[in-house]
Design an enzyme around this catalytic site. Sequence first.
Site, short mmCIF file in Angstrom:
data_model
loop_
_atom_site.label_atom_id
_atom_site.label_comp_id
_atom_site.label_asym_id
_atom_site.label_seq_id
_atom_site.Cartn_x
_atom_site.Cartn_y
_atom_site.Cartn_z
N PRO A 125 0.85 -1.20 0.00
CA PRO A 125 0.00 0.00 0.00
C PRO A 125 0.88 1.25 0.00
O PRO A 125 1.86 1.32 0.75
CB PRO A 125 -0.79 -0.11 1.30
CG PRO A 125 -0.65 -1.53 1.74
CD PRO A 125 0.66 -2.01 1.19
N HIS A 126 0.52 2.20 -0.84
CA HIS A 126 1.33 3.42 -0.93
C HIS A 126 0.45 4.60 -1.34
O HIS A 126 -0.64 4.41 -1.87
CB HIS A 126 2.46 3.24 -1.94
CG HIS A 126 1.98 2.85 -3.32
ND1 HIS A 126 1.69 1.54 -3.65
CD2 HIS A 126 1.73 3.59 -4.42
CE1 HIS A 126 1.29 1.50 -4.92
NE2 HIS A 126 1.29 2.73 -5.40
#
Length: 153
Positions: free
Chosen positions: A64-65
């Site tokens: 996740p970013h």
Amino acid sequence: MNTTFMMKPQSVRIVRADSKGGILQQLSKTFAESFNLDPVQVLEHLEERESLGSTGFGRGVAIPHARMPGLHRPLGAMLKLERPVDFEAADGLPVDLVFGLLSPAQSGAIHLHALAEISRLARDERVHDALSDAPDAEALFGLLTNVTDRDAA
């Protein structure tokens, strides 16, 4: 640690989560507590990016970013889940290793370089196995520090 993103010992944790949303909440909390950020704002940015498509990388890994205003450099966090959780990864496998990345809002190339660094780390079979076998957060951080220092040399 010589990386394109900053990590701290407290940004590496072993946690329990029961869903993709729970993972993102744990990751937001970890970023907030480690880097003095607003957990609600972090979660909003991670969920916004996730709504574009799953960041489930495959082989039990998610990355996740998001890009966020107010940051001065990319920040990293890592969660090892007590048990695998469905993250809608392309390969359909549940995840148990989660690498989080937050970058400054206007960081095009730097963000991509940091994602590429995390991706290389996640694809390395020996590193993946060592992280999966690590008994605690201190061991995880030590492994991450040694790998990134070795790769920078």
